[in-house]
Design an enzyme around this catalytic site. Structure first.
Site, PDB file in Angstrom:
ATOM      1  N   GLU A 156      67.147  86.103  29.068  1.00  0.00           N
ATOM      2  CA  GLU A 156      67.113  85.626  30.452  1.00  0.00           C
ATOM      3  C   GLU A 156      66.282  84.366  30.615  1.00  0.00           C
ATOM      4  O   GLU A 156      66.062  83.899  31.745  1.00  0.00           O
ATOM      5  CB  GLU A 156      66.567  86.715  31.375  1.00  0.00           C
ATOM      6  CG  GLU A 156      65.049  86.855  31.439  1.00  0.00           C
ATOM      7  CD  GLU A 156      64.418  87.547  30.247  1.00  0.00           C
ATOM      8  OE1 GLU A 156      63.217  87.822  30.290  1.00  0.00           O
ATOM      9  OE2 GLU A 156      65.130  87.788  29.254  1.00  0.00           O
TER      10      GLU A 156
ATOM     11  N   CYS B  47      62.292  93.124  25.325  1.00  0.00           N
ATOM     12  CA  CYS B  47      60.871  92.914  25.053  1.00  0.00           C
ATOM     13  C   CYS B  47      60.084  94.223  25.154  1.00  0.00           C
ATOM     14  O   CYS B  47      60.258  95.109  24.332  1.00  0.00           O
ATOM     15  CB  CYS B  47      60.315  91.822  25.955  1.00  0.00           C
ATOM     16  SG  CYS B  47      58.797  91.094  25.299  1.00  0.00           S
TER      17      CYS B  47
ATOM     18  N   HIS C  57      63.924  87.119  24.808  1.00  0.00           N
ATOM     19  CA  HIS C  57      64.285  86.960  26.213  1.00  0.00           C
ATOM     20  C   HIS C  57      65.587  86.180  26.412  1.00  0.00           C
ATOM     21  O   HIS C  57      65.571  84.949  26.551  1.00  0.00           O
ATOM     22  CB  HIS C  57      63.148  86.270  26.972  1.00  0.00           C
ATOM     23  CG  HIS C  57      61.919  87.093  27.067  1.00  0.00           C
ATOM     24  ND1 HIS C  57      61.726  88.040  28.047  1.00  0.00           N
ATOM     25  CD2 HIS C  57      60.833  87.151  26.271  1.00  0.00           C
ATOM     26  CE1 HIS C  57      60.559  88.634  27.862  1.00  0.00           C
ATOM     27  NE2 HIS C  57      59.997  88.111  26.788  1.00  0.00           N
TER      28      HIS C  57
END
Length: 399
Positions: free
Chosen positions: A368, A256, A366
């Protein structure tokens, strides 16, 4: 039923919405953005990347599962304000330890409910993200509009220093230790070191202003550039650090905001998207594997790919209305060749870069994502493989 205090929301172009106070009573300003996720509101609220942004939830019902002590992505709520249509009267979930509105009020987050979030989202899609004010203490739209237009814009905002950790800390590997990673905290989420730890990685999380000497002092095998808020064009310090890492040919992964920093370090520019990507349902093409992933996004800026920009700011992709296939174009940089590795299928925006001659890659979204989806979780394996290949080539072991 207790009568709620009236509240107003005013955008910088003068569009006004009325509703009721939700959370803390008061006044707040920020950049109005919308999030299309159907779940994960607690993770959204505590994501440091939302610092100085007023988040509009497009899902009509918010707060249904309350809040708990496990799902926070940082130590506090970061959003500047919160906009919902229908807040839950009662949060119901076996993991809940409290209600969402009580949590917002306790942390001083000014919100508004009863808003036509569909109309507000359509307005932002057509006009772009813009400054906004919410007030439950002043019902004069013209007076609030004047204050909105005095608020700082997101373009030119240098915010990573406002959200970074005050001092270094370590998240230990789970099971056998394999590698050590130095993570530059530009607004890191807790699930990043968790995902690394699951792969035997010990993560040293460092403040955004850390030097190369401080990074090397951790004994790092590789470097991670975290997500975070603000305009990447202002982050000259992290860019300079990333260039030093590239010069040493240490494995480097950026997510990001970290992707934009690494993009700048490689010599590319950045630009602001019209209304950004925020949600957990964004389709991305992985050009390495040829698969399409449903992914979590939270970014208002992106990397500019030379020679392939068009009005949406991205590159041409199959089925994107441009009538051309993305070529395997390689851009030569100071650090060797670089290719686009991932592309957003909604608007052609570059969502990842892969360096050919140095061990570095990025993704704009993302992997994660704590609230899901988890299609892109394999990227942490790709990072671990990159580290393993590098350490083996140098004859190093980390057991």
């Amino acid at each position: 039923m207790v009568k709620r205090r009236p509240a107003i929301l005013v955008l910088e172009d003068g569009r006004t919405f009325t509703g009721e106070a939700y959370g803390s009573v008061g006044e707040t300003f920020g950049e109005a953005v919308f999030n299309t996720g159907m779940t994960g509101y607690q993770e959204t609220l505590t994501d440091p990347s939302y610092h100085r942004q007023v988040v509009v939830q497009t899902a009509p019902h918010i707060g249904n599962t309350g809040v708990n002590g496990e799902d926070d992505e940082s130590a506090r709520i970061w959003v500047a304000g919160y906009v919902v249509r229908d807040p839950a009267r009662i949060g119901s979930n076996w993991r809940a330890t409290g209600g969402l509105e009580d949590r917002l009020a306790a942390e001083g987050v000014v919100g508004i409910s009863g808003v036509d979030t569909r109309a507000l989202t359509r307005h932002l899609r057509e006009r772009g993200a813009m400054r906004v004010g919410i007030s439950s203490v002043d019902d004069d739209p013209r007076a609030l509009l004047a204050r909105v237009r005095q608020a700082p814009q997101m373009v030119g905002a240098d915010l990573s220093a406002e959200v970074t950790t005050a001092k270094p800390y370590v998240v230990e590997a789970v099971g056998e230790h394999r590698f050590t990673v130095a993570a530059l905290d530009l607004g890191i989420k807790r699930n990043v070191p968790r995902r690394l730890a699951a792969r035997g990685v010990t993560t040293h999380v460092l403040p955004a202003g850390s030097t190369m000497d401080e990074l090397l002092a951790t004994g790092a095998d590789a470097v991670f550039l975290s997500p975070g808020p603000g305009d990447p064009a202002t982050a000259d310090g992290p860019v300079a650090l990333a260039r030093q890492v590239l010069e040493r040919k240490m494995p480097l992964f950026g997510i990001c905001f970290g992707s934009q920093i690494l993009g700048r370090a490689l010599g590319f520019g950045t630009y602001k998207l019209g209304y950004g990507h925020r949600g957990i349902n964004q389709p991305v093409l992985d050009r390495v594997t040829g698969t399409v992933e449903v992914t979590s996004h939270n970014h208002g800026f992106a990397v500019a790919w030379p020679g392939r920009e068009h009005q949406s700011g991205g590159i041409e992709v199959p089925g994107a209305g441009q009538g051309a296939v993305v070529p395997d174009q390689v851009i030569e940089t100071e650090f060797g060749g670089v290719q686009v590795s991932h592309v957003c299928l909604n608007d052609n925006v570059v969502e990842g870069l892969r360096a050919i001659d140095v061990p570095a890659f990025t993704v704009q979204y993302h992997p994660e994502a704590a609230a899901g989806p988890h299609d892109a979780d394999y990227l942490f394996d790709r990072f671990a493989d990159l580290i393993e290949g590098r350490t083996h080539s140098e004859g190093r072991t980390n057991a």
